[in-house]
Design a protein around this motif. Sequence first.
Motif, short mmCIF file in Angstrom:
data_model
loop_
_atom_site.label_atom_id
_atom_site.label_comp_id
_atom_site.label_asym_id
_atom_site.label_seq_id
_atom_site.Cartn_x
_atom_site.Cartn_y
_atom_site.Cartn_z
N MET A 1 0.82 -1.22 0.00
CA MET A 1 0.00 0.00 0.00
C MET A 1 0.85 1.26 0.00
SD MET A 1 -3.12 0.96 2.52
CE MET A 1 -2.09 0.66 3.96
N PRO A 2 1.88 1.38 0.88
CA PRO A 2 2.70 2.58 0.80
C PRO A 2 3.43 2.65 -0.53
CG PRO A 2 3.03 1.44 2.88
CD PRO A 2 2.27 0.53 1.99
N ARG A 3 3.58 3.84 -1.07
CA ARG A 3 4.28 3.99 -2.33
C ARG A 3 5.32 5.07 -2.20
NH1 ARG A 3 1.53 6.14 -7.77
NH2 ARG A 3 2.36 8.11 -7.01
N LYS A 4 6.49 4.79 -2.71
CA LYS A 4 7.57 5.76 -2.67
C LYS A 4 8.14 5.96 -4.07
CE LYS A 4 8.95 4.91 2.12
NZ LYS A 4 10.07 4.63 3.02
N THR A 5 8.86 7.04 -4.24
CA THR A 5 9.49 7.29 -5.51
C THR A 5 10.73 6.42 -5.64
OG1 THR A 5 10.86 9.04 -4.59
CG2 THR A 5 8.70 9.68 -5.44
N ALA A 6 11.31 6.43 -6.85
CA ALA A 6 12.48 5.60 -7.08
C ALA A 6 13.61 5.97 -6.14
CB ALA A 6 12.93 5.76 -8.54
N GLY A 7 13.69 7.22 -5.73
CA GLY A 7 14.74 7.65 -4.82
C GLY A 7 14.47 7.28 -3.38
N GLY A 8 13.31 6.72 -3.08
CA GLY A 8 13.02 6.22 -1.76
C GLY A 8 12.28 7.19 -0.86
N THR A 200 1.65 7.33 1.48
CA THR A 200 2.72 6.78 2.30
C THR A 200 2.30 6.87 3.76
OG1 THR A 200 4.43 7.47 0.74
CG2 THR A 200 5.14 7.02 2.98
N ILE A 201 2.43 5.75 4.48
CA ILE A 201 2.12 5.72 5.91
C ILE A 201 3.32 5.16 6.66
CG2 ILE A 201 -0.36 5.46 5.48
CD1 ILE A 201 -0.07 2.49 6.15
N ASP A 202 3.30 5.28 7.98
CA ASP A 202 4.39 4.73 8.76
C ASP A 202 3.95 3.40 9.39
OD1 ASP A 202 2.89 5.36 11.12
OD2 ASP A 202 3.75 7.38 11.12
N GLU A 203 4.88 2.72 10.04
CA GLU A 203 4.60 1.39 10.57
C GLU A 203 3.53 1.43 11.66
OE1 GLU A 203 8.17 -0.51 11.84
OE2 GLU A 203 9.06 -0.55 9.83
N TYR A 204 3.57 2.46 12.48
CA TYR A 204 2.56 2.58 13.53
C TYR A 204 1.17 2.72 12.94
CZ TYR A 204 0.02 4.42 17.56
OH TYR A 204 -0.91 4.62 18.54
N GLN A 205 1.05 3.52 11.91
CA GLN A 205 -0.25 3.68 11.26
C GLN A 205 -0.72 2.37 10.64
OE1 GLN A 205 0.96 6.91 8.69
NE2 GLN A 205 -0.23 8.41 9.84
N LEU A 206 0.22 1.61 10.09
CA LEU A 206 -0.14 0.33 9.50
C LEU A 206 -0.74 -0.61 10.55
CD1 LEU A 206 -0.20 -1.53 7.05
CD2 LEU A 206 2.15 -2.21 7.59
N GLN A 207 -0.19 -0.58 11.75
CA GLN A 207 -0.74 -1.40 12.83
C GLN A 207 -2.16 -0.96 13.18
OE1 GLN A 207 1.97 -1.28 16.16
NE2 GLN A 207 3.71 -1.96 14.95
N LEU A 208 -2.38 0.34 13.22
CA LEU A 208 -3.71 0.84 13.52
C LEU A 208 -4.71 0.51 12.42
CD1 LEU A 208 -2.88 4.38 14.97
CD2 LEU A 208 -3.40 2.30 16.24
N LEU A 209 -4.22 0.46 11.19
CA LEU A 209 -5.09 0.17 10.05
C LEU A 209 -5.43 -1.30 9.91
CD1 LEU A 209 -3.62 2.45 7.22
CD2 LEU A 209 -5.91 2.58 8.18
N ALA A 210 -4.65 -2.16 10.55
CA ALA A 210 -4.82 -3.61 10.37
C ALA A 210 -6.26 -4.07 10.58
CB ALA A 210 -3.86 -4.37 11.27
N PRO A 211 -6.96 -3.65 11.65
CA PRO A 211 -8.34 -4.13 11.83
C PRO A 211 -9.27 -3.65 10.71
CG PRO A 211 -7.48 -3.23 13.88
CD PRO A 211 -6.51 -2.86 12.81
N PHE A 212 -9.07 -2.42 10.22
CA PHE A 212 -9.92 -1.92 9.14
C PHE A 212 -9.64 -2.66 7.84
CE2 PHE A 212 -9.11 1.74 12.00
CZ PHE A 212 -10.40 1.91 12.47
N LEU A 213 -8.36 -2.97 7.59
CA LEU A 213 -8.00 -3.72 6.39
C LEU A 213 -8.59 -5.13 6.44
CD1 LEU A 213 -4.27 -2.61 6.07
CD2 LEU A 213 -6.12 -2.00 4.52
N ALA A 214 -8.49 -5.74 7.61
CA ALA A 214 -9.03 -7.09 7.77
C ALA A 214 -10.54 -7.10 7.55
CB ALA A 214 -8.69 -7.64 9.15
#
Length: 223
Positions: A1-8, A200-214
């Motif tokens: 889901m997160p997307r970054k440019t080629a330069g990171g 782009t999201i951070d790891e903490y946000q990904l943890q919070l999003l996990a229940p909504f994604l599931a």
Amino acid sequence: MPRKTAGGATPAPRLALRAPQGVTRVAEPRLLDGDHREGEHYERTSFDGGELAGITLQECLLEGVRLNDTDLRGARFLECALEDTYAPVFRAPRSSWRETSLRSTRWGSAELYDSRFDAVHLDGGKLDYVNLRSSQLTDVLVSDCIIGELDLTGVRATRLALRDCTIGTLTLDGAQLKDADLRTSTFRSIHGLDGLRGATIDEYQLQLLAPFLAESMGLRIEG
């Protein structure tokens, strides 16, 4: 889901804002719908309930101005600075904002649907509900804001950053995001998870999003 440019790195909004220079203070402004005002300074005045549809403010400074229930449909804010503005009801649908900063904004309901924002910085505000449905956002930074509900339904956004914000509900149904950076902000709930594509999201946000994604995928999680 997160997307970054080629330069990171996710590109940040391109902002080079400066305060309006050489403005003239207007003690008792008389603004009318359709007016074009340039280089004026409005301080601690009230436009509550005013009919200012289609007005253009260019290189103007607004400090401590009240805009409650002011009709700003189709208004244009060009190279302006708005500081400490107050409006329980802010009505500016189909408005245009370019190279403009808004600081310490205190708005209740903000109707900004079908609007266009180019190089805009919203900093340090408290807003209950922000309706940006079907708006176009390019190079927009929202920082250190408390927002009860941010409605980005159908928004097209390029280089949008939400930085250090506390947001109750984020709605993204049908949103099209490109290089959007949501890191360092918190959300109580998110609607329209498909609209996160391109963000782009951070790891903490990904943890919070996990229940909504599931839930959106129909997954059942058992310990």
